[in-house]
Design a protein around this motif. Sequence first.
Motif, PDB file in Angstrom:
ATOM      1  N   UNK A   1      18.361  -3.819   0.065  1.00  0.00           N
ATOM      2  CA  UNK A   1      18.068  -2.443  -0.335  1.00  0.00           C
ATOM      3  C   UNK A   1      16.844  -2.474  -1.240  1.00  0.00           C
ATOM      4  N   UNK A   2      16.188  -1.353  -1.360  1.00  0.00           N
ATOM      5  CA  UNK A   2      14.946  -1.310  -2.124  1.00  0.00           C
ATOM      6  C   UNK A   2      14.939  -0.119  -3.074  1.00  0.00           C
ATOM      7  N   UNK A   3      14.284  -0.325  -4.195  1.00  0.00           N
ATOM      8  CA  UNK A   3      14.026   0.752  -5.156  1.00  0.00           C
ATOM      9  C   UNK A   3      12.524   0.816  -5.363  1.00  0.00           C
ATOM     10  N   UNK A   4      11.983   2.018  -5.265  1.00  0.00           N
ATOM     11  CA  UNK A   4      10.545   2.207  -5.360  1.00  0.00           C
ATOM     12  C   UNK A   4      10.187   2.753  -6.737  1.00  0.00           C
ATOM     13  N   UNK A   5       9.146   2.211  -7.318  1.00  0.00           N
ATOM     14  CA  UNK A   5       8.723   2.609  -8.653  1.00  0.00           C
ATOM     15  C   UNK A   5       8.003   3.945  -8.569  1.00  0.00           C
ATOM     16  N   UNK A   6       8.502   4.916  -9.325  1.00  0.00           N
ATOM     17  CA  UNK A   6       7.861   6.227  -9.376  1.00  0.00           C
ATOM     18  C   UNK A   6       6.791   6.268 -10.465  1.00  0.00           C
ATOM     19  N   UNK A   7       7.034   5.545 -11.563  1.00  0.00           N
ATOM     20  CA  UNK A   7       6.081   5.522 -12.668  1.00  0.00           C
ATOM     21  C   UNK A   7       6.235   4.198 -13.406  1.00  0.00           C
ATOM     22  N   UNK A   8       5.107   3.523 -13.655  1.00  0.00           N
ATOM     23  CA  UNK A   8       5.130   2.301 -14.459  1.00  0.00           C
ATOM     24  C   UNK A   8       4.957   2.710 -15.912  1.00  0.00           C
ATOM     25  N   UNK A   9       6.007   2.594 -16.674  1.00  0.00           N
ATOM     26  CA  UNK A   9       5.962   2.988 -18.080  1.00  0.00           C
ATOM     27  C   UNK A   9       5.399   1.851 -18.922  1.00  0.00           C
ATOM     28  N   UNK A  10       5.805   0.641 -18.615  1.00  0.00           N
ATOM     29  CA  UNK A  10       5.248  -0.537 -19.298  1.00  0.00           C
ATOM     30  C   UNK A  10       5.226  -1.694 -18.328  1.00  0.00           C
TER      31      UNK A  10
ATOM     32  N   UNK B   1      10.298  -6.063   7.592  1.00  0.00           N
ATOM     33  CA  UNK B   1      10.433  -6.614   8.954  1.00  0.00           C
ATOM     34  C   UNK B   1      10.042  -8.091   8.984  1.00  0.00           C
ATOM     35  N   UNK B   2       8.953  -8.427   8.303  1.00  0.00           N
ATOM     36  CA  UNK B   2       8.512  -9.828   8.251  1.00  0.00           C
ATOM     37  C   UNK B   2       9.565 -10.709   7.571  1.00  0.00           C
ATOM     38  N   UNK B   3      10.137 -10.210   6.486  1.00  0.00           N
ATOM     39  CA  UNK B   3      11.122 -10.990   5.740  1.00  0.00           C
ATOM     40  C   UNK B   3      12.385 -11.247   6.563  1.00  0.00           C
ATOM     41  N   UNK B   4      12.922 -10.211   7.194  1.00  0.00           N
ATOM     42  CA  UNK B   4      14.169 -10.410   7.956  1.00  0.00           C
ATOM     43  C   UNK B   4      13.945 -11.218   9.236  1.00  0.00           C
ATOM     44  N   UNK B   5      12.700 -11.279   9.712  1.00  0.00           N
ATOM     45  CA  UNK B   5      12.395 -12.147  10.850  1.00  0.00           C
ATOM     46  C   UNK B   5      12.399 -13.623  10.431  1.00  0.00           C
ATOM     47  N   UNK B   6      12.029 -13.881   9.195  1.00  0.00           N
ATOM     48  CA  UNK B   6      11.900 -15.260   8.722  1.00  0.00           C
ATOM     49  C   UNK B   6      13.192 -15.869   8.202  1.00  0.00           C
TER      50      UNK B   6
ATOM     51  N   UNK C   1       0.819  -1.208   0.000  1.00  0.00           N
ATOM     52  CA  UNK C   1       0.000   0.000   0.000  1.00  0.00           C
ATOM     53  C   UNK C   1       0.858   1.265   0.000  1.00  0.00           C
ATOM     54  N   UNK C   2       1.904   1.268   0.841  1.00  0.00           N
ATOM     55  CA  UNK C   2       2.672   2.490   1.057  1.00  0.00           C
ATOM     56  C   UNK C   2       3.988   2.140   1.747  1.00  0.00           C
ATOM     57  N   UNK C   3       4.724   3.164   2.174  1.00  0.00           N
ATOM     58  CA  UNK C   3       6.018   2.922   2.830  1.00  0.00           C
ATOM     59  C   UNK C   3       5.856   2.107   4.112  1.00  0.00           C
ATOM     60  N   UNK C   4       4.789   2.343   4.848  1.00  0.00           N
ATOM     61  CA  UNK C   4       4.551   1.553   6.063  1.00  0.00           C
ATOM     62  C   UNK C   4       4.333   0.085   5.693  1.00  0.00           C
ATOM     63  N   UNK C   5       3.656  -0.148   4.594  1.00  0.00           N
ATOM     64  CA  UNK C   5       3.460  -1.515   4.117  1.00  0.00           C
ATOM     65  C   UNK C   5       4.768  -2.155   3.713  1.00  0.00           C
ATOM     66  N   UNK C   6       5.640  -1.374   3.075  1.00  0.00           N
ATOM     67  CA  UNK C   6       6.964  -1.898   2.723  1.00  0.00           C
ATOM     68  C   UNK C   6       7.750  -2.227   3.981  1.00  0.00           C
ATOM     69  N   UNK C   7       7.735  -1.325   4.964  1.00  0.00           N
ATOM     70  CA  UNK C   7       8.479  -1.564   6.196  1.00  0.00           C
ATOM     71  C   UNK C   7       7.992  -2.836   6.877  1.00  0.00           C
TER      72      UNK C   7
END
Length: 152
Positions: free
Chosen positions: A136-145, A124-129, A114-120
Motif C-alpha cells: 500500500x502507498x501513502x502520498x505526501x501532500x506537503x513536506x513540512x520538514x 509494476x517494476x517492483x512486483x515483477x522483480x 514524477x506523478x501517479x503514472x511514475x508511481x504505478x
Amino acid sequence: MTTLDDIDRRILVELQRDATQSLEALGESVNLSRNASWRRIRALETAGIIKGRVTLLDAAKLGLGLSVFIQVRTNAHAPDWLEKFSKATAAMPEILGVYRMTGDLDYLIRARVADMAGYDQLYQDLIRKVPLSDVSASFVMEEIKETTQLPL
C-alpha cells in the motif's frame, strides 16, 4: 560509538550545513587553522563518521514532484527473499530508502517519482522483480520538514 569533542561536533554541524565551504571558512567558524580543520575532517572520514559529501537537489524542479511511502508486507522471510528484495530495491533509482520495520509492517520504502503514472510504473517494476504479499502507498501532500542534518 566514537567519542567526539566539541570542535568535532562543530565541524560536523558546519559541514552538514554547507560541505562546499572552504577550509578557511570552516576553520574560522570553529576557531581552527585551515590545516587543523583538514586533519580533523580526515580523521572523521577515516573513522567512518563522515561517509560522503553530496549535493542536495530540488526534486520538484527536476520533475520529481511526488513523494511516496510504500508499505510492504510479505509472507516470505527467508534470507534469499531478503537478498532478492534488497537487490531489486537498490537497483531502482526512484527508491531513496528502504527500511525493515517492527510491528505489523515488514518494510517501508521511501520513493520520489514524477506523478501517479511514475508511481504505478515503480510499483509494476517492483512486483515483477520480487513477490510481495501486500503493498500500500501513502502520498505526501506537503513536506513540512525534510532534512539530512543529524542533531549534534
